[in-house]
Scaffold this active site. Structure first.
Site, PDB file in Angstrom:
ATOM      1  CE  LYS A 175      -4.198  -2.105   1.796  1.00 30.13           C
ATOM      2  NZ  LYS A 175      -3.739  -3.498   1.632  1.00 30.13           N
ATOM      3  CE  LYS A 192      -6.141   1.523   0.313  1.00 33.49           C
ATOM      4  NZ  LYS A 192      -6.226   1.064  -1.089  1.00 33.49           N
ATOM      5  NE  ARG A 217      -2.990  -7.074  -8.930  1.00 34.21           N
ATOM      6  CZ  ARG A 217      -2.991  -7.971  -7.949  1.00 34.21           C
ATOM      7  NH1 ARG A 217      -2.577  -9.206  -8.157  1.00 34.21           N
ATOM      8  NH2 ARG A 217      -3.402  -7.616  -6.737  1.00 34.21           N
ATOM      9  NE  ARG A 257      -8.292  -7.189  -8.887  1.00 34.21           N
ATOM     10  CZ  ARG A 257      -7.269  -6.830  -8.109  1.00 34.21           C
ATOM     11  NH1 ARG A 257      -6.764  -7.695  -7.248  1.00 34.21           N
ATOM     12  NH2 ARG A 257      -6.737  -5.625  -8.196  1.00 34.21           N
ATOM     13  NE  ARG A 284     -14.947  -5.848   1.139  1.00 32.55           N
ATOM     14  CZ  ARG A 284     -14.979  -6.829   2.025  1.00 32.55           C
ATOM     15  NH1 ARG A 284     -13.911  -7.077   2.772  1.00 32.55           N
ATOM     16  NH2 ARG A 284     -16.057  -7.571   2.172  1.00 32.55           N
ATOM     17  CG  ASP A 312      -4.228  -3.903  -7.116  1.00 28.13           C
ATOM     18  OD1 ASP A 312      -3.969  -4.725  -8.025  1.00 28.13           O
ATOM     19  OD2 ASP A 312      -4.433  -4.234  -5.935  1.00 28.13           O
ATOM     20  CD  GLU A 352      -3.428  -2.735  -2.295  1.00 29.66           C
ATOM     21  OE1 GLU A 352      -2.772  -3.790  -2.474  1.00 29.66           O
ATOM     22  OE2 GLU A 352      -4.425  -2.666  -1.566  1.00 29.66           O
ATOM     23  CG  ASN A 392      -0.771  -6.005  -5.083  1.00 36.62           C
ATOM     24  OD1 ASN A 392      -1.149  -6.349  -3.978  1.00 36.62           O
ATOM     25  ND2 ASN A 392      -1.431  -5.116  -5.819  1.00 36.62           N
TER      26      ASN A 392
END
Length: 315
Positions: A126, A161, A211, A226, A234, A274, A282, A284
């Site tokens: 994050k 978050k 993603r 997503r 979410r 993301d 984000e 990842n």
């Protein structure tokens, strides 16, 4: 090549969607030897090399019993592998942190580890976006409840978050009315003891949390959007989101091309960005996924692209 995957227990894999499985399958298809261990199997003792209890694995092609253990090496020297792929799923807890240090010692002994252990530690998923602030939505990182209230007063519709969450865990939306902002803040920041990330809500989430994969600094031409379901905010697949593969947008490409070469130079062979709407949310690096979903829906073989990059990097 001997490719060692450091991962969760093989028996826990859901092979119809597991990215590490897809990597293993492609590696074996090319004639490479697949090895596997868990982080707790890794050992160092003074005067010796970093070793691990390693399984030599053969994939069977059977959906039920998908692998056979051909042999077990109780004291396999990690620097004898041609490549080590760190694929332990989050959380990034103390044990994960310790594993990166053991893998870094193996690097000093000549091992080649992907993603690079120091880079895993340096890019919390994050907080890594802070370096690339030109691509993110208005964001606040703080322990202060007062700062969170002020941020909400300015932006009116926000997402809160925890920094150590995964799979959409612990994500809250607070709309203009501020309903439950105090209680949510207390839950997440634990009365000021824990740091929280707060971001302006991005309405484009209804089109998906995308993603975007970057392999060896190069952008995979398809992403997995997503899409939240059933009134959820979410999009994470673990939170019930629907995965829809699609060609990446011009903005996705712009973000990925800006970050890809920088992150690749730091030893991050595989990165999952993301993106919601036009905003990076984000970076990842621990165990990016979505290989199989993209392949199943588009035919683009992400695992083949990854093993191509791994072979080049390990050469």
């Amino acid at each position: 090549m001997h490719i060692l995957f450091v991962a969760d227990p093989l028996s826990s894999f859901k092979i119809y969607k597991d990215t590490t499985f897809a990597m293993m399958r492609e590696a074996q298809r090319r004639g490479h030897q697949v090895l596997a261990c868990e982080p707790q199997d890794i050992v160092w003792q003074s005067g010796q090399k970093v070793t691990a209890r390693v399984q030599h694995v053969r994939l069977t092609g059977d959906a039920e019993s998908w692998f056979n253990v051909q042999s077990v090496d109780e004291h396999y020297a990690l620097n004898s592998a041609d490549a080590i792929v760190m694929r332990k799923d989050p959380p990034f807890d103390s044990e994960y942190f310790y594993a990166t240090h053991l893998l870094e010692q193996a690097e000093r002994e000549g091992a080649k580890v992907f993603n690079k252990p120091a880079a895993l530690r340096d890019h919390p998923e994050k907080l890594a976006i802070l370096e690339f602030a030109q691509f993110i939505s208005p964001t606040l990182v703080t322990r202060s409840a007062d700062a969170i209230r002020a941020f909400h007063a300015q932006h009116r519709d926000i997402i809160l978050k925890p920094l150590d969450g995964m799979g959409g865990m612990g994500i809250f939306r607070v709309k203009d009315d501020g309903l439950n902002l105090g209680a949510i803040t207390e839950t997440l920041n634990r009365d000021g003891a824990q740091t929280v990330m707060v971001q302006k809500f991005i309405p484009a989430i209804d089109k998906g949390d995308k993603r975007v994969l970057v392999i060896g600094g190069k952008v995979v031409p398809y992403c997995l959007a997503r899409i939240p379901q059933g009134g959820e905010v979410r999009g994470n697949l673990a939170a019930g989101g629907k995965g829809v593969a699609q060609a990446i947008s011009a903005r996705d490409q712009e973000i990925a091309e800006a970050l890809g070469p920088i992150l690749a130079k730091r030893g991050l062979l595989l990165v999952g960005l993301d993106v919601i709407g036009d905003c990076l949310t984000e970076v990842n690096v621990t165990s990016p996924t979505c290989f199989q979903e993209i392949f199943d829906q588009t035919g683009f073989d992400v695992a083949a692209m990854f093993i191509d990059a791994l072979e080049t990097a390990a050469a």
